[in-house]
Design a protein around this motif. Sequence first.
Motif, PDB file in Angstrom:
ATOM      1  N   PRO A  98      -8.207  -5.892  -4.400  1.00  0.00           N
ATOM      2  CA  PRO A  98      -7.791  -5.242  -4.908  1.00  0.00           C
ATOM      3  C   PRO A  98      -7.768  -4.161  -3.845  1.00  0.00           C
ATOM      4  CG  PRO A  98      -9.391  -5.644  -6.363  1.00  0.00           C
ATOM      5  CD  PRO A  98      -8.945  -6.856  -4.774  1.00  0.00           C
ATOM      6  N   ASN A  99      -6.888  -2.581  -3.917  1.00  0.00           N
ATOM      7  CA  ASN A  99      -6.545  -1.868  -2.776  1.00  0.00           C
ATOM      8  C   ASN A  99      -7.094  -0.784  -4.089  1.00  0.00           C
ATOM      9  OD1 ASN A  99      -6.129  -0.896  -1.609  1.00  0.00           O
ATOM     10  ND2 ASN A  99      -4.344  -1.535  -0.324  1.00  0.00           N
ATOM     11  N   GLU A 100      -8.479   0.077  -3.197  1.00  0.00           N
ATOM     12  CA  GLU A 100      -8.643   1.199  -4.104  1.00  0.00           C
ATOM     13  C   GLU A 100      -7.935   2.032  -3.354  1.00  0.00           C
ATOM     14  OE1 GLU A 100     -12.695   2.381  -3.596  1.00  0.00           O
ATOM     15  OE2 GLU A 100     -13.061   0.655  -5.922  1.00  0.00           O
ATOM     16  N   ASN A 125       2.239 -17.543  -9.297  1.00  0.00           N
ATOM     17  CA  ASN A 125       1.300 -17.361  -8.486  1.00  0.00           C
ATOM     18  C   ASN A 125       1.649 -15.504  -7.976  1.00  0.00           C
ATOM     19  OD1 ASN A 125       0.497 -16.175  -6.511  1.00  0.00           O
ATOM     20  ND2 ASN A 125       1.243 -17.134  -4.854  1.00  0.00           N
ATOM     21  N   ILE A 126       0.712 -14.636  -8.829  1.00  0.00           N
ATOM     22  CA  ILE A 126       0.700 -13.626  -9.257  1.00  0.00           C
ATOM     23  C   ILE A 126       0.544 -12.522  -7.218  1.00  0.00           C
ATOM     24  CG2 ILE A 126       0.394 -11.386 -10.632  1.00  0.00           C
ATOM     25  CD1 ILE A 126      -0.732 -13.574 -13.036  1.00  0.00           C
ATOM     26  N   THR A 127       1.344 -12.136  -7.261  1.00  0.00           N
ATOM     27  CA  THR A 127       1.706 -12.042  -6.139  1.00  0.00           C
ATOM     28  C   THR A 127       1.174  -9.885  -6.068  1.00  0.00           C
ATOM     29  OG1 THR A 127       3.326 -11.556  -5.899  1.00  0.00           O
ATOM     30  CG2 THR A 127       3.179 -13.433  -5.042  1.00  0.00           C
ATOM     31  N   LEU A 128       2.075  -9.155  -7.009  1.00  0.00           N
ATOM     32  CA  LEU A 128       1.525  -7.756  -7.564  1.00  0.00           C
ATOM     33  C   LEU A 128       0.759  -7.509  -8.668  1.00  0.00           C
ATOM     34  CD1 LEU A 128       1.866  -5.524  -6.030  1.00  0.00           C
ATOM     35  CD2 LEU A 128       3.322  -5.059  -7.065  1.00  0.00           C
ATOM     36  N   LEU A 129      -0.400  -6.735  -9.081  1.00  0.00           N
ATOM     37  CA  LEU A 129      -0.228  -6.535 -10.065  1.00  0.00           C
ATOM     38  C   LEU A 129      -0.765  -5.162  -9.710  1.00  0.00           C
ATOM     39  CD1 LEU A 129      -1.860  -6.689 -12.833  1.00  0.00           C
ATOM     40  CD2 LEU A 129      -3.711  -7.179 -12.269  1.00  0.00           C
ATOM     41  N   ASP A 150      -0.433   7.284  -7.504  1.00  0.00           N
ATOM     42  CA  ASP A 150      -1.314   6.332  -7.986  1.00  0.00           C
ATOM     43  C   ASP A 150      -1.308   5.330  -8.620  1.00  0.00           C
ATOM     44  OD1 ASP A 150      -1.219   6.981  -5.333  1.00  0.00           O
ATOM     45  OD2 ASP A 150      -3.527   9.411  -5.798  1.00  0.00           O
ATOM     46  N   TYR A 151      -2.771   4.654  -8.829  1.00  0.00           N
ATOM     47  CA  TYR A 151      -2.506   3.522 -10.414  1.00  0.00           C
ATOM     48  C   TYR A 151      -4.303   3.637 -10.860  1.00  0.00           C
ATOM     49  CZ  TYR A 151       1.774   1.429  -8.250  1.00  0.00           C
ATOM     50  OH  TYR A 151       3.054   1.228  -7.442  1.00  0.00           O
ATOM     51  N   VAL A 152      -4.026   3.467 -11.787  1.00  0.00           N
ATOM     52  CA  VAL A 152      -5.351   3.065 -12.671  1.00  0.00           C
ATOM     53  C   VAL A 152      -5.865   2.058 -11.610  1.00  0.00           C
ATOM     54  CG1 VAL A 152      -6.750   2.344 -14.232  1.00  0.00           C
ATOM     55  CG2 VAL A 152      -4.984   3.555 -14.760  1.00  0.00           C
ATOM     56  N   PHE A 153      -4.983   1.140 -11.263  1.00  0.00           N
ATOM     57  CA  PHE A 153      -5.800  -0.503 -10.874  1.00  0.00           C
ATOM     58  C   PHE A 153      -4.984  -0.986  -9.894  1.00  0.00           C
ATOM     59  CE2 PHE A 153      -7.079  -4.667 -10.475  1.00  0.00           C
ATOM     60  CZ  PHE A 153      -7.787  -4.646  -9.691  1.00  0.00           C
ATOM     61  N   PHE A 154      -4.531  -1.097  -8.500  1.00  0.00           N
ATOM     62  CA  PHE A 154      -3.797  -2.669  -8.371  1.00  0.00           C
ATOM     63  C   PHE A 154      -4.477  -2.928  -7.065  1.00  0.00           C
ATOM     64  CE2 PHE A 154      -1.066  -3.120  -3.517  1.00  0.00           C
ATOM     65  CZ  PHE A 154       0.651  -2.012  -4.593  1.00  0.00           C
TER      66      PHE A 154
END
Length: 181
Positions: free
Chosen positions: A63-65, A38-42, A53-57
């Motif tokens: 997803p959270n832009e 169960n992946i909870t965070l990427l 900031d992230y490339v993708f979150f």
Amino acid sequence: MYRVTVLTLLMWTSNAEDITVKSGDDVPLPCQGPRDANITLLEWNRSDLKTDDYVFFLRGDQPNESFQDPSFRGRVQLMDPQIKNGDVSVILKNVNTNDTGTYECQVSVRGKESELINTINLKVEDSGQTSGRDEDGNMRGHVGLIVGLTGVIVAAAAVVFILMIYRRERNHLPPHPPSIC
């Protein structure tokens, strides 16, 4: 401790995947998280971003832009939105030379800390195109070629014009007077 850190960095660097693409391409950034977990965070990061900031979150399944670097908004998406079998690969769309850098994929599963899964060294080369559309979608052309061809056409027209005048003048010259010997 220092040796372990250096050894760990060398292992990460040697395991990094190198990807080279042309500007304007879409590029998959592969990352395989744990299957059946169960992946909870990427988190897709780029080490040289000047912001936090992230490339993708992705937290949970959304997803959270708002945590995404503005230069990546609207250009990154999961290859498999259902994250089947732990596939957390993303596609980075319409890359440009500013996207060159080292990308890291980190995954958290329920009950465990975030773990670095994959490191990718992305190199985006200028496509070298001088025609087509620019990054804003505007047409661009071969300015040098157009200027050069225009110069050749003008020069050719001038030569033809001079030849026409020369022939016309030559045809209207009076005959030579007889020579006196």
